[in-house]
Design a protein around this motif. Sequence first.
Motif, PDB file in Angstrom:
ATOM      1  N   PHE A 125      -7.739   4.609  -6.663  1.00 37.32           N
ATOM      2  CA  PHE A 125      -7.466   5.338  -5.407  1.00 37.32           C
ATOM      3  C   PHE A 125      -6.457   4.601  -4.528  1.00 37.32           C
ATOM      4  CE2 PHE A 125      -9.745   2.590  -2.522  1.00 37.32           C
ATOM      5  CZ  PHE A 125     -10.670   1.971  -3.337  1.00 37.32           C
ATOM      6  N   LEU A 126      -6.277   3.274  -4.757  1.00 35.02           N
ATOM      7  CA  LEU A 126      -5.314   2.513  -3.945  1.00 35.02           C
ATOM      8  C   LEU A 126      -3.881   3.010  -4.147  1.00 35.02           C
ATOM      9  CD1 LEU A 126      -6.606  -1.162  -4.371  1.00 35.02           C
ATOM     10  CD2 LEU A 126      -6.831   0.326  -2.384  1.00 35.02           C
ATOM     11  N   GLU A 127      -3.674   3.746  -5.234  1.00 33.49           N
ATOM     12  CA  GLU A 127      -2.310   4.213  -5.505  1.00 33.49           C
ATOM     13  C   GLU A 127      -2.037   5.596  -4.913  1.00 33.49           C
ATOM     14  OE1 GLU A 127       0.085   2.780  -8.647  1.00 33.49           O
ATOM     15  OE2 GLU A 127      -1.698   2.638  -9.899  1.00 33.49           O
ATOM     16  N   ASN A 128      -3.006   6.113  -4.202  1.00 35.08           N
ATOM     17  CA  ASN A 128      -2.782   7.393  -3.532  1.00 35.08           C
ATOM     18  C   ASN A 128      -1.520   7.282  -2.666  1.00 35.08           C
ATOM     19  OD1 ASN A 128      -2.988   9.425  -1.409  1.00 35.08           O
ATOM     20  ND2 ASN A 128      -4.950   9.872  -2.409  1.00 35.08           N
ATOM     21  N   PRO A 129      -0.593   8.274  -2.740  1.00 35.36           N
ATOM     22  CA  PRO A 129       0.668   8.158  -2.008  1.00 35.36           C
ATOM     23  C   PRO A 129       0.484   7.778  -0.536  1.00 35.36           C
ATOM     24  CG  PRO A 129       0.665  10.143  -3.340  1.00 35.36           C
ATOM     25  CD  PRO A 129      -0.686   9.523  -3.502  1.00 35.36           C
ATOM     26  N   ARG A 130      -0.649   8.202   0.079  1.00 34.23           N
ATOM     27  CA  ARG A 130      -0.825   7.906   1.510  1.00 34.23           C
ATOM     28  C   ARG A 130      -1.145   6.433   1.767  1.00 34.23           C
ATOM     29  NH1 ARG A 130      -5.017  12.352   2.842  1.00 34.23           N
ATOM     30  NH2 ARG A 130      -5.213  12.112   0.619  1.00 34.23           N
ATOM     31  N   LEU A 131      -1.619   5.726   0.712  1.00 32.14           N
ATOM     32  CA  LEU A 131      -1.969   4.306   0.903  1.00 32.14           C
ATOM     33  C   LEU A 131      -0.898   3.357   0.380  1.00 32.14           C
ATOM     34  CD1 LEU A 131      -5.755   4.320  -0.156  1.00 32.14           C
ATOM     35  CD2 LEU A 131      -4.777   4.334   2.141  1.00 32.14           C
ATOM     36  N   ARG A 132       0.114   3.916  -0.287  1.00 29.97           N
ATOM     37  CA  ARG A 132       1.086   3.051  -0.961  1.00 29.97           C
ATOM     38  C   ARG A 132       1.838   2.120  -0.011  1.00 29.97           C
ATOM     39  NH1 ARG A 132       3.720   7.287  -4.930  1.00 29.97           N
ATOM     40  NH2 ARG A 132       1.811   7.694  -6.095  1.00 29.97           N
ATOM     41  N   PHE A 133       1.968   2.547   1.268  1.00 33.79           N
ATOM     42  CA  PHE A 133       2.712   1.699   2.213  1.00 33.79           C
ATOM     43  C   PHE A 133       2.045   0.323   2.364  1.00 33.79           C
ATOM     44  CE2 PHE A 133      -0.580   3.462   4.817  1.00 33.79           C
ATOM     45  CZ  PHE A 133      -0.850   2.493   5.779  1.00 33.79           C
ATOM     46  N   LEU A 134       0.744   0.241   1.998  1.00 40.24           N
ATOM     47  CA  LEU A 134       0.039  -1.037   2.092  1.00 40.24           C
ATOM     48  C   LEU A 134       0.489  -2.022   1.011  1.00 40.24           C
ATOM     49  CD1 LEU A 134      -3.600   0.327   2.611  1.00 40.24           C
ATOM     50  CD2 LEU A 134      -2.203  -0.877   4.309  1.00 40.24           C
ATOM     51  N   PHE A 135       1.127  -1.498  -0.040  1.00 36.66           N
ATOM     52  CA  PHE A 135       1.510  -2.341  -1.180  1.00 36.66           C
ATOM     53  C   PHE A 135       2.999  -2.126  -1.495  1.00 36.66           C
ATOM     54  CE2 PHE A 135      -2.785  -0.653  -1.652  1.00 36.66           C
ATOM     55  CZ  PHE A 135      -3.527  -1.816  -1.652  1.00 36.66           C
ATOM     56  N   PRO A 136       3.889  -2.807  -0.727  1.00 36.03           N
ATOM     57  CA  PRO A 136       5.320  -2.537  -0.886  1.00 36.03           C
ATOM     58  C   PRO A 136       5.824  -2.735  -2.311  1.00 36.03           C
ATOM     59  CG  PRO A 136       4.904  -4.001   0.988  1.00 36.03           C
ATOM     60  CD  PRO A 136       3.603  -3.791   0.308  1.00 36.03           C
ATOM     61  N   SER A 137       5.302  -3.751  -3.045  1.00 37.50           N
ATOM     62  CA  SER A 137       5.837  -3.981  -4.395  1.00 37.50           C
ATOM     63  C   SER A 137       5.406  -2.837  -5.324  1.00 37.50           C
ATOM     64  CB  SER A 137       5.411  -5.334  -4.945  1.00 37.50           C
ATOM     65  OG  SER A 137       4.015  -5.376  -5.009  1.00 37.50           O
ATOM     66  N   ARG A 138       4.201  -2.306  -5.055  1.00 39.26           N
ATOM     67  CA  ARG A 138       3.733  -1.186  -5.879  1.00 39.26           C
ATOM     68  C   ARG A 138       4.585   0.060  -5.580  1.00 39.26           C
ATOM     69  NH1 ARG A 138       0.889  -1.745 -10.437  1.00 39.26           N
ATOM     70  NH2 ARG A 138      -0.231   0.148 -10.948  1.00 39.26           N
ATOM     71  N   LYS A 139       4.906   0.223  -4.296  1.00 35.01           N
ATOM     72  CA  LYS A 139       5.725   1.369  -3.887  1.00 35.01           C
ATOM     73  C   LYS A 139       7.078   1.318  -4.607  1.00 35.01           C
ATOM     74  CE  LYS A 139       7.222   3.610   0.289  1.00 35.01           C
ATOM     75  NZ  LYS A 139       7.607   3.397   1.660  1.00 35.01           N
ATOM     76  N   MET A 140       7.582   0.090  -4.760  1.00 38.12           N
ATOM     77  CA  MET A 140       8.871  -0.107  -5.436  1.00 38.12           C
ATOM     78  C   MET A 140       8.781   0.340  -6.898  1.00 38.12           C
ATOM     79  SD  MET A 140      11.642  -2.019  -4.417  1.00 38.12           S
ATOM     80  CE  MET A 140      11.642  -3.777  -4.146  1.00 38.12           C
ATOM     81  N   VAL A 141       7.654  -0.012  -7.561  1.00 42.91           N
ATOM     82  CA  VAL A 141       7.513   0.370  -8.975  1.00 42.91           C
ATOM     83  C   VAL A 141       7.438   1.898  -9.095  1.00 42.91           C
ATOM     84  CG1 VAL A 141       6.191   0.083 -11.108  1.00 42.91           C
ATOM     85  CG2 VAL A 141       6.278  -1.775  -9.479  1.00 42.91           C
ATOM     86  N   HIS A 142       6.773   2.538  -8.118  1.00 44.59           N
ATOM     87  CA  HIS A 142       6.725   4.009  -8.155  1.00 44.59           C
ATOM     88  C   HIS A 142       8.135   4.588  -8.036  1.00 44.59           C
ATOM     89  CE1 HIS A 142       2.518   5.281  -8.430  1.00 44.59           C
ATOM     90  NE2 HIS A 142       2.245   4.123  -7.874  1.00 44.59           N
TER      91      HIS A 142
END
Length: 389
Positions: free
Chosen positions: A105-122
């Motif tokens: 659930f941490l990868e839900n688009p609304r929470l992605r701002f919490l994980f900038p490196s993950r957002k980059m991979v998306h």
Amino acid sequence: MNIIKSQQKHTIFGRFAVGPNIIFLPQGPHWKAQRSFTIRYSTQPTNTDPDKVVDSTSIDVHSIMTRWTLDAIGIAGFDKNSEWVTRYHNIMQASSNPVFHIFPFLENPRLRFLFPSRKMVHHELDLFLAKMQEIITHKREILNNNKLATNKRTNEKDLLTLMLESAKEGNDKLTDEELLSNICGFFVAGHDTTANALSYIMYNLATHPKVQEKVREEANQVLGNQPVDVLPTMEQIKEMPYTQMVIKETLRLNVVAETIVPRKVTEDTDLGGVLIKKGAQVQLDIMGTHRNPKIWNNPDSFDPERFAPGGEAEKVAKMGNGWVPFSNGARMCIGLNFSLTEQRVFIPMLLRKYELSLPDNSIHKDKAIFSGIGQFVPVDLQINMKKRY
Ligand code: HEM
């Protein structure tokens, strides 16, 4: 592979390898339709030359095998230094990050701002999916405009061509979205698995010189021992049974893909005196089965002779499912023949040309060290390659 929860649809893996209505996912008639279209091309041989990928004396086996198997499934144009290969590796590495596996659930688009490196991979994944769509469109144009490409014999066509041809035939026509999902799914299922298998085979051959010599002798007997590359035909592949024994033993000892295969029991079943109720969830543990001392003698040792005619493997087969690297039943691996053919082409060609050994300082000296979730990749496996011609 066939149980993907809805909350995983936003994860890197979910977005890349699952998508809508991919073959791994649906149950019932939709899965049957997809499976019937894909199964037709799963036995095609590859005509990729392994020599193209070996360019130094000590190689990083897994990354090179990955490139070779990418070529074999025909989603090529990915040369070895291509930014797309790097991007793909970044995406795959990120997809096996345990934190996001456990808490999808941490990868839900609304929470992605919490994980900038993950957002980059998306973002990298967005680019990658767009590139895949571009490759599909380009290939489709070639097939529409170039009679030579469509008139090739079936066994000369790459997997992508066959998928595109199948997608526009019959009643089971695929939408573009379904086609992209399936191609991405095959991308993951179809090349990393075989790349892992080839890496382990090279490791087993490097650490068992007598077995290596026997495979080489068989290859030279069938393909000749002149110092030239020879691409084996399907008939010649069948004349190399020892190579097949080595492949089977490697797939027993080194599980390369899914080890846990989930199933739902469809009727009350008596399994060796234990009643398993209809509706129960059960799991087959492939690695546990392959290393079970009640099934295999000395299960941790590498011994291709188990698969010789009249050998241990035949007795195991009479008892039931003791060798199941590709699982079994209606949902067993669809790429079994494709993968085995790739391996049976690659190994003889490689051994005619190179002698393999493990560097003295290898971390794999005593046993193969692997890591991964869902797939088991040998960690930093380097192999010395000595040219024979
Ligand atoms: C050494 C190589 C490979 C191994 C060990 C392997 C293993 C497996 C396993 C264990 C499954 C799960 C089956 C189940 O749920 O019962 C599976 C499914 C699948 N594999 Fe493979 N695989 C390999 C190569 C390939 C290749 C080369 C392709 C495609 C070209 C492929 C395509 C698939 C697909 C599409 C499924 C899903 C089938 C379905 O759910 O109907 N695999 N594979």
